[in-house]
Enzyme design. Structure first.
Site, PDB file in Angstrom:
ATOM      1  N   GLU A 187      -8.249  -4.481  -4.352  1.00 23.78           N
ATOM      2  CA  GLU A 187      -7.167  -4.774  -4.554  1.00 23.78           C
ATOM      3  C   GLU A 187      -6.128  -4.127  -3.398  1.00 23.78           C
ATOM      4  O   GLU A 187      -5.380  -3.175  -3.653  1.00 23.78           O
ATOM      5  CB  GLU A 187      -6.834  -4.152  -6.007  1.00 23.78           C
ATOM      6  CG  GLU A 187      -7.531  -4.425  -7.091  1.00 23.78           C
ATOM      7  CD  GLU A 187      -7.330  -3.879  -8.311  1.00 23.78           C
ATOM      8  OE1 GLU A 187      -7.716  -4.228  -9.369  1.00 23.78           O
ATOM      9  OE2 GLU A 187      -7.154  -2.605  -8.376  1.00 23.78           O
ATOM     10  N   PRO A 188      -6.216  -4.447  -2.487  1.00 25.67           N
ATOM     11  CA  PRO A 188      -5.447  -4.026  -1.113  1.00 25.67           C
ATOM     12  C   PRO A 188      -3.979  -4.768  -1.415  1.00 25.67           C
ATOM     13  O   PRO A 188      -3.687  -5.832  -1.930  1.00 25.67           O
ATOM     14  CB  PRO A 188      -5.671  -4.692  -0.069  1.00 25.67           C
ATOM     15  CG  PRO A 188      -6.712  -5.876  -0.357  1.00 25.67           C
ATOM     16  CD  PRO A 188      -7.177  -5.577  -1.630  1.00 25.67           C
ATOM     17  N   GLY A 189      -2.932  -3.718  -1.215  1.00 21.06           N
ATOM     18  CA  GLY A 189      -1.688  -4.092  -1.338  1.00 21.06           C
ATOM     19  C   GLY A 189      -0.945  -3.732   0.061  1.00 21.06           C
ATOM     20  O   GLY A 189      -0.639  -4.447   0.739  1.00 21.06           O
ATOM     21  N   ARG A 190      -0.752  -2.395   0.335  1.00 20.82           N
ATOM     22  CA  ARG A 190      -0.052  -1.902   1.281  1.00 20.82           C
ATOM     23  C   ARG A 190      -0.545  -2.513   2.521  1.00 20.82           C
ATOM     24  O   ARG A 190      -0.082  -2.859   3.622  1.00 20.82           O
ATOM     25  CB  ARG A 190      -0.085  -0.329   1.571  1.00 20.82           C
ATOM     26  CG  ARG A 190       0.957   0.128   2.443  1.00 20.82           C
ATOM     27  CD  ARG A 190       0.600   1.722   2.629  1.00 20.82           C
ATOM     28  NE  ARG A 190       0.517   2.405   1.342  1.00 20.82           N
ATOM     29  CZ  ARG A 190       1.574   3.094   0.844  1.00 20.82           C
ATOM     30  NH1 ARG A 190       2.549   3.105   1.493  1.00 20.82           N
ATOM     31  NH2 ARG A 190       1.487   3.647  -0.557  1.00 20.82           N
ATOM     32  N   ARG A 237      11.519   4.851  -0.075  1.00 18.40           N
ATOM     33  CA  ARG A 237      10.332   5.619   0.268  1.00 18.40           C
ATOM     34  C   ARG A 237      10.584   7.059   1.091  1.00 18.40           C
ATOM     35  O   ARG A 237       9.882   8.040   0.845  1.00 18.40           O
ATOM     36  CB  ARG A 237       9.057   4.932   1.194  1.00 18.40           C
ATOM     37  CG  ARG A 237       8.864   3.613   0.459  1.00 18.40           C
ATOM     38  CD  ARG A 237       7.543   2.756   1.232  1.00 18.40           C
ATOM     39  NE  ARG A 237       6.471   3.719   1.085  1.00 18.40           N
ATOM     40  CZ  ARG A 237       6.098   4.217   2.279  1.00 18.40           C
ATOM     41  NH1 ARG A 237       6.541   4.200   3.358  1.00 18.40           N
ATOM     42  NH2 ARG A 237       4.979   5.166   2.176  1.00 18.40           N
ATOM     43  N   TYR A 293       8.843   9.811  -1.149  1.00 20.34           N
ATOM     44  CA  TYR A 293       7.572  10.204  -0.578  1.00 20.34           C
ATOM     45  C   TYR A 293       7.591  11.097   0.585  1.00 20.34           C
ATOM     46  O   TYR A 293       6.561  11.170   1.210  1.00 20.34           O
ATOM     47  CB  TYR A 293       6.637   8.904  -0.513  1.00 20.34           C
ATOM     48  CG  TYR A 293       6.573   7.947  -1.564  1.00 20.34           C
ATOM     49  CD1 TYR A 293       5.977   8.288  -2.747  1.00 20.34           C
ATOM     50  CD2 TYR A 293       7.047   6.713  -1.351  1.00 20.34           C
ATOM     51  CE1 TYR A 293       5.905   7.581  -3.841  1.00 20.34           C
ATOM     52  CE2 TYR A 293       6.627   5.831  -2.324  1.00 20.34           C
ATOM     53  CZ  TYR A 293       6.192   6.119  -3.539  1.00 20.34           C
ATOM     54  OH  TYR A 293       6.085   5.021  -4.396  1.00 20.34           O
ATOM     55  N   CYS A 295      26.012   7.764  -2.426  1.00 20.63           N
ATOM     56  CA  CYS A 295      26.612   9.147  -2.690  1.00 20.63           C
ATOM     57  C   CYS A 295      25.388   9.945  -3.294  1.00 20.63           C
ATOM     58  O   CYS A 295      25.212  10.556  -4.464  1.00 20.63           O
ATOM     59  CB  CYS A 295      27.556   9.181  -3.818  1.00 20.63           C
ATOM     60  SG  CYS A 295      29.033   8.249  -3.019  1.00 20.63           S
ATOM     61  N   GLU A 296      24.406  10.485  -2.274  1.00 17.20           N
ATOM     62  CA  GLU A 296      23.139  11.232  -2.825  1.00 17.20           C
ATOM     63  C   GLU A 296      22.942  11.752  -1.384  1.00 17.20           C
ATOM     64  O   GLU A 296      22.651  11.099  -0.459  1.00 17.20           O
ATOM     65  CB  GLU A 296      22.024  10.379  -3.189  1.00 17.20           C
ATOM     66  CG  GLU A 296      22.071   9.741  -4.565  1.00 17.20           C
ATOM     67  CD  GLU A 296      22.074  10.862  -5.550  1.00 17.20           C
ATOM     68  OE1 GLU A 296      21.701  11.845  -5.352  1.00 17.20           O
ATOM     69  OE2 GLU A 296      22.522  10.564  -6.716  1.00 17.20           O
ATOM     70  N   TYR A 322       6.278  -1.747  -0.604  1.00 16.46           N
ATOM     71  CA  TYR A 322       6.892  -0.723  -1.471  1.00 16.46           C
ATOM     72  C   TYR A 322       8.610  -0.673  -0.888  1.00 16.46           C
ATOM     73  O   TYR A 322       8.917   0.557  -0.851  1.00 16.46           O
ATOM     74  CB  TYR A 322       6.122   0.479  -1.508  1.00 16.46           C
ATOM     75  CG  TYR A 322       4.653   0.263  -2.164  1.00 16.46           C
ATOM     76  CD1 TYR A 322       4.328  -0.084  -3.482  1.00 16.46           C
ATOM     77  CD2 TYR A 322       3.633   0.364  -1.377  1.00 16.46           C
ATOM     78  CE1 TYR A 322       3.318  -0.349  -3.958  1.00 16.46           C
ATOM     79  CE2 TYR A 322       2.241   0.120  -1.652  1.00 16.46           C
ATOM     80  CZ  TYR A 322       2.156  -0.250  -2.963  1.00 16.46           C
ATOM     81  OH  TYR A 322       0.924  -0.450  -3.610  1.00 16.46           O
TER      82      TYR A 322
HETATM   83  C1  LIG Z   1      -0.849   0.266  -6.563  1.00 17.68           C
HETATM   84  C2  LIG Z   1      -2.419  -0.494  -6.883  1.00 17.68           C
HETATM   85  C3  LIG Z   1      -3.299  -0.997  -5.791  1.00 17.68           C
HETATM   86  C4  LIG Z   1      -2.726  -1.048  -4.434  1.00 17.68           C
HETATM   87  O1  LIG Z   1      -2.570   0.180  -3.716  1.00 17.68           O
HETATM   88  P1  LIG Z   1      -2.282   0.074  -2.308  1.00 17.68           P
HETATM   89  O2  LIG Z   1      -2.089   1.563  -1.709  1.00 17.68           O
HETATM   90  O3  LIG Z   1      -1.116  -0.725  -2.050  1.00 17.68           O
HETATM   91  O4  LIG Z   1      -3.218  -0.805  -1.521  1.00 17.68           O
HETATM   92  C5  LIG Z   1      -4.298  -1.367  -6.226  1.00 17.68           C
HETATM   93  N1  LIG Z   1      -5.084  -1.171  -7.573  1.00 17.68           N
HETATM   94  C6  LIG Z   1      -4.285  -0.518  -8.512  1.00 17.68           C
HETATM   95  C7  LIG Z   1      -4.810  -0.649  -9.843  1.00 17.68           C
HETATM   96  C8  LIG Z   1      -2.947  -0.163  -8.080  1.00 17.68           C
HETATM   97  O5  LIG Z   1      -2.295   0.474  -9.210  1.00 17.68           O
END
Ligand SMILES: *Cc1c(COP(=O)(O)O)cnc(C)c1O
Length: 428
Positions: A277-280, A316, A320, A347-348, A376
């Protein structure tokens, strides 16, 4: 210094593929997000090739990183499924053309309405994180005469070594069920109608640059699979989460070959179907946030570059302590640098995109590109200070399109209602 081949200076002006960011800014106004199709495709192919090299698996793009329909559709077109964490994201994935069977519904704390949605739309797998969720899904599915494939997200108590706010696999984090309790929870789930608890899911955190924590987490998952099988629960699917980091500060990027080697040697011999499940990793490097300098304020101890993007566009840095490269859109001529804070108009005190950053001299009107903002970024946008959400642009070669329009102030303010029992506004 270009960001990568898709975002580089052409005739002194930064372009996204074949489209000048300067021209785009003139046409769409600032601030705006701009994404490169070529970068998304390159990152997806890198990941897909690594997965194929280790024996195969499905890739479900973690939609929360960038849930624009066009971004999901781009990845779906390359072969990705989707990992979603809310009904809203599930609807986005479906609207972008992802087949229901290729969707994994993850996330802490699903409402009954969301579980009904998953069942009624034939979502491929639901990952649950509590007994309560298992019982509700069981009841919802059984009442409709269907059986749902279920993963149980376990918390392996592993320190992913990332920023505290994006670590998810330690015992003190809210995510998953304690791995030591997992056998009892699987036994309970296996006895319930309407659900088939055949998957183990794990996701230990985000922005991992060191792959070592995966080794420990996946080893714990492997021993759990053995234990469950001995107890008569046939685990057939593993969902290994996401989390692969990107080199925001020019760090040595993680090697996908190292990652898949860890997967192969920890869980590769279990005979399970694997989901990643890659996102970033897929979208971070594909996006820039372009903004225009409003003012340069020279204070007693610091110089502030005030520009028209803020924490409302990119949270971010303040949330973070994240670092994003910042480049002038027009290539600077000299080598002179000045150390500045790049701040927004909100205004922060926490409203900054960079602190103590050495940048070429900037003047009001200059454009800057905040790089590696594809993940993100836009999705975490807010309208604080009544700032409309910025537009998103997708580029492919010489072509560009709005993939989200700039929110209008009328739309934004028009969501509010003044009750009858308050004085009517005077519009004279
Ligand atoms: C956020 C998330 C991801 C993706 O994470 P990345 O750091 O963006 O790769 C994959 N699986 C689950 C369950 C998540 O909550």
């Amino acid at each position: 210094m270009p960001i990568n081949t898709e975002f580089s200076y052409r005739d002194g002006v930064m372009a996204c593929e074949g489209v000048s960011l300067h021209r785009l800014a003139e046409q769409v106004g600032t601030p705006f997000y701009c994404y490169s199709t070529a970068v998304i495709a390159r990152q997806y192919r890198l990941f897909a090739e690594a997965v194929v090299a280790m024996g195969g698996g499905s890739i479900c793009y973690a939609v929360k990183a960038n849930s624009n329909l066009a971004v999901i559709a781009t990845l779906a077109g390359l072969g990705a499924g989707a990992d979603v964490v809310s009904e809203g994201e599930a609807r986005r994935a479906l609207a972008a053309g992802v087949r229901p069977a290729d969707i994994v519904f993850s996330g802490v704390g699903k409402t009954e309405q969301e579980l009904v949605f998953a069942v009624e739309h034939g979502i491929g797998q639901v990952n649950l994180e509590s007994e309560r969720d298992l019982e509700i899904l069981s009841a919802v599915a059984a009442a409709r005469g269907v059986t749902m494939r279920v993963g149980i997200r376990v918390n392996p108590d592993i320190d992913a070594g990332t920023h505290a706010k994006i670590s998810t696999g330690k015992a003190e984090n809210k995510f998953g069920i304690d791995i030591s309790r997992a056998p009892a929870v699987y036994a309970r789930a296996a006895a319930l109608p309407g659900i088939d608890p055949v998957a183990v899911a794990v996701h230990i955190g985000s922005q991992l640059l060191d792959m070592a924590p995966y080794e420990g987490a996946f080893r714990r998952v492997a021993s759990l699979v053995h234990e469950l099988r001995e107890a008569g629960i046939p685990i057939t699917h593993l969902d290994l989460g996401g989390g692969i980091g990107v080199p925001y500060r020019g760090e040595t990027p993680p090697m996908l070959s190292d990652y898949v080697a860890i997967v192969a040697r920890t869980v590769g011999n279990l005979g399970c179907a694997l989901t990643f499940e890659p996102g970033r990793f897929l979208v971070a490097e594909a996006g820039v946030l372009v903004s225009r300098v409003i003012d340069v304020k020279r204070g007693a101890t610091k110089t502030f570059v005030v520009q028209d993007a803020a924490m409302t566009e990119l949270i971010r840095p303040t949330l973070y302590e994240a670092y994003h490269p910042i480049l002038p859109v027009v290539q600077p001529v000299g080598a002179a640098l000045e150390t500045v804070d790049v701040v927004g108009p909100v205004c922060e005190t926490g409203d900054f995109l960079a602190t103590d950053r050495a940048l070429p001299p900037l003047q009001p009107g200059d454009l800057i590109a905040v790089a590696m903002a594809g993940a993100y970024g836009a999705v975490m946008g807010s309208t604080y200070n009544t700032r409309p959400l910025p537009p998103e642009i997708l580029v492919s070669g010489e072509t560009w399109s709005f993939i989200r329009q700039r929110q209008s102030l009328d739309t934004l303010i028009g969501l509010d209602r003044i009750p009858d029992w308050l004085p009517r506004p005077r519009n004279d």
